[in-house]
Design a protein around this motif. Sequence first.
Motif, PDB file in Angstrom:
ATOM      1  N   VAL A 160      44.049  44.392  49.751  1.00 38.88           N
ATOM      2  CA  VAL A 160      42.788  44.761  50.159  1.00 38.88           C
ATOM      3  C   VAL A 160      42.376  44.086  51.635  1.00 38.88           C
ATOM      4  CG1 VAL A 160      41.449  44.797  47.862  1.00 38.88           C
ATOM      5  CG2 VAL A 160      41.584  42.636  48.852  1.00 38.88           C
ATOM      6  N   ASN A 161      42.887  43.157  52.004  1.00 40.32           N
ATOM      7  CA  ASN A 161      42.853  42.831  53.377  1.00 40.32           C
ATOM      8  C   ASN A 161      43.671  43.808  54.383  1.00 40.32           C
ATOM      9  OD1 ASN A 161      41.108  40.278  53.556  1.00 40.32           O
ATOM     10  ND2 ASN A 161      42.772  39.436  52.200  1.00 40.32           N
ATOM     11  N   GLY A 162      44.838  44.202  53.906  1.00 38.46           N
ATOM     12  CA  GLY A 162      45.692  45.087  54.817  1.00 38.46           C
ATOM     13  C   GLY A 162      45.391  46.512  54.648  1.00 38.46           C
ATOM     14  N   GLY A 163      44.382  46.850  53.807  1.00 35.86           N
ATOM     15  CA  GLY A 163      44.032  48.337  53.665  1.00 35.86           C
ATOM     16  C   GLY A 163      44.763  49.256  52.761  1.00 35.86           C
ATOM     17  N   ALA A 164      45.811  48.650  51.987  1.00 41.91           N
ATOM     18  CA  ALA A 164      46.410  49.627  51.213  1.00 41.91           C
ATOM     19  C   ALA A 164      45.649  49.691  49.779  1.00 41.91           C
ATOM     20  CB  ALA A 164      47.830  48.685  50.592  1.00 41.91           C
ATOM     21  N   ALA A 165      44.461  48.955  49.623  1.00 46.63           N
ATOM     22  CA  ALA A 165      43.651  49.286  48.436  1.00 46.63           C
ATOM     23  C   ALA A 165      42.365  49.029  48.994  1.00 46.63           C
ATOM     24  CB  ALA A 165      43.851  48.663  47.204  1.00 46.63           C
ATOM     25  N   ASP A 166      41.325  49.405  48.663  1.00 48.11           N
ATOM     26  CA  ASP A 166      39.934  49.183  49.086  1.00 48.11           C
ATOM     27  C   ASP A 166      39.252  48.109  48.310  1.00 48.11           C
ATOM     28  OD1 ASP A 166      40.063  51.314  50.841  1.00 48.11           O
ATOM     29  OD2 ASP A 166      39.621  52.351  49.330  1.00 48.11           O
ATOM     30  N   PHE A 167      39.602  47.784  46.800  1.00 46.48           N
ATOM     31  CA  PHE A 167      39.005  46.776  46.072  1.00 46.48           C
ATOM     32  C   PHE A 167      39.892  46.593  44.798  1.00 46.48           C
ATOM     33  CE2 PHE A 167      37.499  50.491  43.663  1.00 46.48           C
ATOM     34  CZ  PHE A 167      37.098  49.845  42.085  1.00 46.48           C
ATOM     35  N   PHE A 168      39.669  45.461  44.066  1.00 43.42           N
ATOM     36  CA  PHE A 168      40.372  45.389  42.743  1.00 43.42           C
ATOM     37  C   PHE A 168      39.455  44.528  41.929  1.00 43.42           C
ATOM     38  CE2 PHE A 168      41.533  41.643  45.274  1.00 43.42           C
ATOM     39  CZ  PHE A 168      41.498  40.422  44.303  1.00 43.42           C
ATOM     40  N   MET A 169      39.825  44.293  40.854  1.00 41.66           N
ATOM     41  CA  MET A 169      38.796  43.453  39.771  1.00 41.66           C
ATOM     42  C   MET A 169      39.850  42.447  39.064  1.00 41.66           C
ATOM     43  SD  MET A 169      36.163  46.102  38.182  1.00 41.66           S
ATOM     44  CE  MET A 169      37.580  47.365  37.479  1.00 41.66           C
ATOM     45  N   TRP A 170      39.270  41.174  38.843  1.00 40.99           N
ATOM     46  CA  TRP A 170      40.306  40.105  38.565  1.00 40.99           C
ATOM     47  C   TRP A 170      39.399  39.157  37.656  1.00 40.99           C
ATOM     48  CZ3 TRP A 170      45.183  41.394  38.086  1.00 40.99           C
ATOM     49  CH2 TRP A 170      46.262  40.521  37.692  1.00 40.99           C
ATOM     50  N   GLU A 171      39.708  38.438  37.019  1.00 38.51           N
ATOM     51  CA  GLU A 171      38.832  37.447  36.430  1.00 38.51           C
ATOM     52  C   GLU A 171      38.155  36.479  37.401  1.00 38.51           C
ATOM     53  OE1 GLU A 171      37.278  33.793  34.542  1.00 38.51           O
ATOM     54  OE2 GLU A 171      39.076  34.029  35.608  1.00 38.51           O
ATOM     55  N   HIS A 172      36.771  36.208  37.304  1.00 39.05           N
ATOM     56  CA  HIS A 172      35.774  35.427  38.335  1.00 39.05           C
ATOM     57  C   HIS A 172      36.428  34.177  38.584  1.00 39.05           C
ATOM     58  CE1 HIS A 172      32.500  33.837  40.129  1.00 39.05           C
ATOM     59  NE2 HIS A 172      32.456  32.854  39.034  1.00 39.05           N
ATOM     60  N   PHE A 173      36.650  33.344  37.728  1.00 39.48           N
ATOM     61  CA  PHE A 173      37.074  32.017  38.156  1.00 39.48           C
ATOM     62  C   PHE A 173      38.619  32.090  38.765  1.00 39.48           C
ATOM     63  CE2 PHE A 173      33.787  30.977  35.120  1.00 39.48           C
ATOM     64  CZ  PHE A 173      33.043  29.913  36.066  1.00 39.48           C
TER      65      PHE A 173
END
Length: 308
Positions: A160-173
């Motif tokens: 997401v920092n390099g632009g290969a993906a726009d977002f992702f989801m992972w556990e909050h903590f």
Amino acid sequence: MADSSQPLRIGFVPEHFSTPLYFAQKYFGLSATLIPFPSGTGHMITAIRSGEIDIGIGLTEAWVAGLGKEDTPGDGGYRIVGTYVETPLCWAISTGAKRPEIASVSSLKGSKIGISRLGSGSQVMGYVLADQQGWLTPGGAPPYADFVILQNFANLRDAVNGGAADFFMWEHFTSKRYYDSGEIRRIGEIYTPWSSWKIVASTERLLPGGKPDARVLDLFTKLDEGIKYFAEHQDEAVKYISTALDYSEADAKEWLSTVRFARKTEGVDLKVIQSCVDILRKAGVLTEGKGLQPETMLVKGLGAQFPE
């Protein structure tokens, strides 16, 4: 069928949720080889089907999707036999620290979503998010431009920092430390509409004739003891989480106030599995009439019992 004298090989995600499992082995004699899967439940599905592990402790939605899809191989390779965590999981939605064009969840439609593996919770919950946002329409465009497979949490952050993906989801903590450091940015959250962690067992090695190997029943007993110890020794749990795992002491303490483990791990509430299947069908992950049905994802007389 596996040799019942051998220790179980248990796949787990090496995050804060694994603490009662650690206590079960350290203090209560759980005879098992604990095998970490930092890339998550999708990888464990592959591993249990290929004979690398006997038991998996992972996310409800991934286990259910793995059995409910129309291309499920053979008998699916496993059954859902136990309940580990009763509370829902908070999936944090993250993007790169310097991605100003991604300002909110509503801006994610048609974007590239990073996932750990196909069939993982990070992919399944992408569809649940799209359904909640109204992005799924019959015959319409797909909700995302691409699912970018990135294997693990570190690669997701880089993408997401390099632009290969726009977002992702992972556990909050698990994500929070990286918000605090400024590496990634939080744009939203989504909770699972079901209890979040389940235990599965290999059909080939631990469920001969549909009846559980004695080691599965012993696992439930030892896990119950590990969970009880966890509840009664929270200072020790915080110390373990903040030293052996990737969390601050403050975050570990905050997490403790949000989580409730099953008091009795043996058994699964069929209604939870049915609800998960219904939502995954609505989200387009599963197709009605295809794959295993909720009742057959469980083990009669064991997995269909409601945990106390």
